[in-house]
Design a protein around this motif. Structure first.
Motif: not given
Length: 155
Positions: A46-53, A134-135, A143-145
């Motif tokens: 799981v990829f987290n981006v602040e204030n983004q999907p 992806l870019t 990343i949270d994996t």
């Protein structure tokens, strides 16, 4: 006097399409280190981006040279915004979107006009979008994996 010229039939640019798929492979391999070694189905990363999907990747199918992934983009309320079914060809070093954005399997070329209002090169456009996505994850995501490498520094 206006003359009617027959419309030229669309011919996909295979060289460009393969370049997009190769670039997407390089990005995905960099994003999920060791994905080519994973053979356990289920959650991969799981990829987290602040204030983004966020982007969630699940492994759906594994064979000798390919893997099929589900890539879901959702916002903080867990509403699904986009979902792609992606095939990784490790032998050819390509990633191709098989289906996505609420579509079943994507044909190589859509006939125009069509009832879905799809562009003739819809498949190429969705593969380009995956590359942009992806870019973005490479540049901004955390990343949270369970598959990430843990480094230990021993004294």
């Amino acid at each position: 006097m206006k003359m009617n010229h027959p419309q030229k039939k669309y011919s996909p640019d295979l060289r460009s399409f393969m370049a997009i798929c190769a670039a997407n492979y390089a990005k995905l391999i960099k994003l999920v280190v060791g994905i080519d070694k994973i053979d356990e189905l289920g959650d991969v990363a799981v990829f987290n981006v602040e204030n983004q999907p966020s982007l969630q990747i699940k492994l759906l199918q594994v064979s000798r040279y390919t893997q099929t992934l589900s890539m879901q983009q959702s916002n903080s309320q867990k509403h699904l915004n986009r979902e792609f079914c992606v095939r990784i060809y490790h032998d050819a070093k390509l990633v191709e979107v098989l289906s996505g954005v609420h579509d079943p399997m994507l044909p190589p070329v859509y006939q125009v006009p069509n009832s879905s209002m799809k562009q003739v090169d819809e498949k190429a456009q969705i593969n380009r979008f995956l590359g942009e996505w992806l870019t973005f994850c490479l540049e901004y995501a955390q990343i949270d994996t369970r598959y990430k490498t843990q480094l230990a520094f021993l004294s």
